[in-house]
Design a protein around this motif. Structure first.
Motif, PDB file in Angstrom:
ATOM      1  N   PHE A 136      -5.149  38.701 -17.120  1.00  0.00           N
ATOM      2  CA  PHE A 136      -3.709  38.956 -16.977  1.00  0.00           C
ATOM      3  C   PHE A 136      -3.240  38.506 -15.596  1.00  0.00           C
ATOM      4  O   PHE A 136      -2.205  37.846 -15.456  1.00  0.00           O
ATOM      5  CB  PHE A 136      -3.416  40.438 -17.177  1.00  0.00           C
ATOM      6  CG  PHE A 136      -1.957  40.818 -17.060  1.00  0.00           C
ATOM      7  CD1 PHE A 136      -1.186  40.969 -18.193  1.00  0.00           C
ATOM      8  CD2 PHE A 136      -1.370  41.052 -15.823  1.00  0.00           C
ATOM      9  CE1 PHE A 136       0.158  41.341 -18.101  1.00  0.00           C
ATOM     10  CE2 PHE A 136      -0.038  41.418 -15.715  1.00  0.00           C
ATOM     11  CZ  PHE A 136       0.728  41.559 -16.860  1.00  0.00           C
ATOM     12  N   ALA A 137      -3.980  38.876 -14.569  1.00  0.00           N
ATOM     13  CA  ALA A 137      -3.601  38.545 -13.189  1.00  0.00           C
ATOM     14  C   ALA A 137      -3.483  37.039 -12.992  1.00  0.00           C
ATOM     15  O   ALA A 137      -2.645  36.577 -12.216  1.00  0.00           O
ATOM     16  CB  ALA A 137      -4.613  39.131 -12.213  1.00  0.00           C
ATOM     17  N   GLY A 138      -4.286  36.268 -13.719  1.00  0.00           N
ATOM     18  CA  GLY A 138      -4.233  34.819 -13.613  1.00  0.00           C
ATOM     19  C   GLY A 138      -2.931  34.216 -14.085  1.00  0.00           C
ATOM     20  O   GLY A 138      -2.623  33.061 -13.784  1.00  0.00           O
ATOM     21  N   ASP A 139      -2.136  35.003 -14.815  1.00  0.00           N
ATOM     22  CA  ASP A 139      -0.836  34.532 -15.311  1.00  0.00           C
ATOM     23  C   ASP A 139       0.315  34.850 -14.360  1.00  0.00           C
ATOM     24  O   ASP A 139       1.471  34.563 -14.667  1.00  0.00           O
ATOM     25  CB  ASP A 139      -0.533  35.167 -16.670  1.00  0.00           C
ATOM     26  CG  ASP A 139      -1.486  34.694 -17.762  1.00  0.00           C
ATOM     27  OD1 ASP A 139      -2.082  33.618 -17.603  1.00  0.00           O
ATOM     28  OD2 ASP A 139      -1.626  35.422 -18.764  1.00  0.00           O
ATOM     29  N   VAL A 140       0.020  35.466 -13.213  1.00  0.00           N
ATOM     30  CA  VAL A 140       1.058  35.913 -12.279  1.00  0.00           C
ATOM     31  C   VAL A 140       0.867  35.197 -10.941  1.00  0.00           C
ATOM     32  O   VAL A 140      -0.189  35.287 -10.331  1.00  0.00           O
ATOM     33  CB  VAL A 140       1.007  37.438 -12.066  1.00  0.00           C
ATOM     34  CG1 VAL A 140       2.171  37.900 -11.205  1.00  0.00           C
ATOM     35  CG2 VAL A 140       0.986  38.177 -13.395  1.00  0.00           C
TER      36      VAL A 140
END
Length: 195
Positions: A136-140
């Motif tokens: 998820f963090a990789g999308d922000v």
């Protein structure tokens, strides 16, 4: 095994609370009335020093008790909350499977980009595996993300639901909190703290 049971129980409870129903606008569920900051659990639990207490960092400076914590970034690096001292900080508590949290990515990225160098923006992912949190963090963009698989940081800041925001001023004092779906005032609150 007990860790998996704890995570599964927390996930089930949160799903039942309404996160799974993201609605047509992606904002998720129904509006939740905001409690005043003074009536909510603010910065630390009962085992921690009072929010006005200060500790000393390695350089000999003082660190607000709210920032006296450590964590691990999604890339596995150590993170020291004391590094946030002296600048306002927006903490975003999210879960990787939460559609409301995903819908908040543009707003959080916008705050981080619009106020780069003025405010710390820290995402704190929990309620899932380290791998899912990192995914998820990789999308922000433009946001430092911490993995909080065991929910220790969530407990420390009194967070009981995703997505939640805690805004601290430069002194580490909690000036705004918003629970599930409560981001309508977030941009204005950030502007006020940067005033």
């Amino acid at each position: 095994m007990s860790r998996l049971v704890t995570i599964a129980a927390a996930t089930l409870g949160l799903l039942l609370a309404g996160c799974a129903d993201s609605g047509a606008d992606g904002a998720g569920g129904t509006d939740v009335a905001q409690e005043p900051v003074s009536s909510r659990s603010t910065a630390v639990d009962a085992t921690e020093p009072a929010p006005d207490d200060r500790s000393t960092d390695q350089a000999g400076g003082t660190v607000p008790a709210t920032l006296d914590f450590t964590g691990t970034t999604v890339s596995g690096e150590s993170f020291d909350g004391a590094s946030l001292a002296g600048r306002p900080t927006l903490l975003w508590f999210w879960a990787p499977w939460c559609p409301t949290c995903r819908g908040q990515i543009p707003q959080v990225e916008g705050i981080a980009a619009d106020h780069a160098g003025e405010i710390n923006v820290i995402g704190i992912g929990s309620l899932d595996s380290a791998e899912a949190i990192a995914g998820f963090a990789g999308d922000v963009d433009d946001v430092v993300h911490l993995e909080d698989v065991d929910g220790e940081l969530w407990k420390r800041f009194g967070v009981t639901e995703q997505s939640s925001f805690v805004l601290l001023d430069a002194d580490g004092t909690v000036v705004f909190e918003a629970g599930y779906g409560g981001t309508d005032d977030l941009d204005a609150q950030v502007d006020d703290v940067l005033g």
